[in-house]
Design a protein around this motif. Sequence first.
Motif, PDB file in Angstrom:
ATOM      1  N   THR A  99       0.856  -1.172   0.000  1.00  0.00           N
ATOM      2  CA  THR A  99       0.000   0.000   0.000  1.00  0.00           C
ATOM      3  C   THR A  99       0.897   1.228   0.000  1.00  0.00           C
ATOM      4  N   ALA A 100       0.287   2.403  -0.055  1.00  0.00           N
ATOM      5  CA  ALA A 100       1.066   3.640  -0.093  1.00  0.00           C
ATOM      6  C   ALA A 100       0.425   4.688   0.786  1.00  0.00           C
ATOM      7  N   SER A 101       1.261   5.450   1.447  1.00  0.00           N
ATOM      8  CA  SER A 101       0.827   6.652   2.178  1.00  0.00           C
ATOM      9  C   SER A 101       1.133   7.846   1.280  1.00  0.00           C
ATOM     10  N   ILE A 102       0.159   8.725   1.146  1.00  0.00           N
ATOM     11  CA  ILE A 102       0.270   9.818   0.186  1.00  0.00           C
ATOM     12  C   ILE A 102       0.049  11.153   0.890  1.00  0.00           C
ATOM     13  N   GLY A 103       0.965  12.084   0.617  1.00  0.00           N
ATOM     14  CA  GLY A 103       0.815  13.441   1.123  1.00  0.00           C
ATOM     15  C   GLY A 103       0.600  14.412  -0.020  1.00  0.00           C
ATOM     16  N   ILE A 104      -0.291  15.370   0.189  1.00  0.00           N
ATOM     17  CA  ILE A 104      -0.628  16.349  -0.848  1.00  0.00           C
ATOM     18  C   ILE A 104      -0.276  17.747  -0.354  1.00  0.00           C
ATOM     19  N   ARG A 160      -3.300   5.671   3.334  1.00  0.00           N
ATOM     20  CA  ARG A 160      -4.267   6.765   3.341  1.00  0.00           C
ATOM     21  C   ARG A 160      -3.641   8.025   2.773  1.00  0.00           C
ATOM     22  N   VAL A 161      -4.467   9.050   2.595  1.00  0.00           N
ATOM     23  CA  VAL A 161      -4.053  10.328   2.030  1.00  0.00           C
ATOM     24  C   VAL A 161      -4.153  11.398   3.102  1.00  0.00           C
ATOM     25  N   ALA A 162      -3.128  12.224   3.196  1.00  0.00           N
ATOM     26  CA  ALA A 162      -3.148  13.373   4.109  1.00  0.00           C
ATOM     27  C   ALA A 162      -2.781  14.619   3.314  1.00  0.00           C
ATOM     28  N   SER A 163      -3.313  15.748   3.746  1.00  0.00           N
ATOM     29  CA  SER A 163      -3.110  17.008   3.028  1.00  0.00           C
ATOM     30  C   SER A 163      -2.367  18.002   3.885  1.00  0.00           C
ATOM     31  N   MET A 164      -1.558  18.829   3.249  1.00  0.00           N
ATOM     32  CA  MET A 164      -0.841  19.897   3.936  1.00  0.00           C
ATOM     33  C   MET A 164      -1.289  21.221   3.327  1.00  0.00           C
ATOM     34  N   TRP A 165      -2.206  21.879   4.003  1.00  0.00           N
ATOM     35  CA  TRP A 165      -2.659  23.194   3.556  1.00  0.00           C
ATOM     36  C   TRP A 165      -1.982  24.264   4.391  1.00  0.00           C
ATOM     37  N   VAL A 166      -1.751  25.405   3.801  1.00  0.00           N
ATOM     38  CA  VAL A 166      -1.189  26.547   4.520  1.00  0.00           C
ATOM     39  C   VAL A 166      -2.298  27.576   4.667  1.00  0.00           C
ATOM     40  N   PRO A 167      -2.891  27.731   5.838  1.00  0.00           N
ATOM     41  CA  PRO A 167      -4.039  28.622   5.991  1.00  0.00           C
ATOM     42  C   PRO A 167      -3.625  30.092   5.998  1.00  0.00           C
TER      43      PRO A 167
END
Length: 364
Positions: A297-302, A338-345
């Motif tokens: 499987t793969a862990s994905i960061g956006i 799973r997928v995780a996101s990195m947003w800059v608010p």
Amino acid sequence: MTSTLRGTDHPVAARTLAALLVLGGLMGSVNLFLPGVLLPGVREWVYATAMAFCVLAAIPLVVRGRVSPRHTFGLVLLGDLIYLVVAYCTVDPLRFATPLMLLFPAFVAAWFLGRWELGVNMLVTTGVCLAALWPSHDDAVGLGVQVGVSAGMLNACAGGVFVLRRRIERLLSETQTLSHLDPLTGLFNRRYLVEQAPRMWRQARRDGTRVAAMVLDLDHFKRLNDAHGHAAGDAVLRAVSGSLTATVRPADVLARTGGEELVVLGLVADPDEAAHLAERLRTAVSGSRTPDGHGVTASIGIALTRPVDGEDAADALWRLVDRADAAMYEAKQQGRDRVASMWVPRARAPLPGENDPAAATDVG
């Protein structure tokens, strides 16, 4: 295939053609000062004008710094015509206007132009040799032999140069392709990823979209290598690469940046589109299997960014990948696959009469 060597729009090609024109004009001008070479009267002036035109034709090439294939073809035909003028103006063309002078336009055509332009020039070369040597022969047989030898040698040399050029072009193209590919998976490598960054940053600014970076790291890959050997790990990498290649969009860039880490770079309209694509990638990885049944499987960061004018695309690319990498580690901590996101608010000021706290909007 776009020619690697033809590149007549390149400044080096323009300067090379300009140098050949100047060299030809200066060498030919020597005959103006040698007695008994040129026919007197009008023909001497025609000859001098032709040599001056050679030198003057080089000026636009130097000033513009480029020359189109059509312009180059015109210069080649001009070289053929000037040889005909030289033969017409000299006392004895066999002595003072040898067909070897046509090597200049023949080699330029062979190195810079395509098949049909070269073919046309070969026909013109034969015709020019016939016209230039005709007055020097009394019998048709001798003329035919002389034209056949001269034009045949010139065209054979031009054809040989053309074949050599095409071979070099193929080798350079293959070398360039190999320099952009990862040898194990066949995916693009870090070099290609960096080279594509300026194009994607320009397109994002032009279209008003965002650049999304997705970092994929295969889960428990070291454990798979330890349990089944590196051959099994390599097979898994190839299987995953094949699945991802079939999943990414045609405009996206999929690259292996090292080990079991892959990066996908693409343009998206909003975070939802990026998340949807990342989920498709995660499903593709989990569904891939080797012939022996191994899979991972793969862990994905956006991470997303909206490019701005003046920033260095390569530096911005790695800042974006670093953010996606941090998000990928967050996905690992959350349980992997799973997928995780990195947003800059970024906080915005409340509208008049608005009682809610300042909202955060994504600037990535």
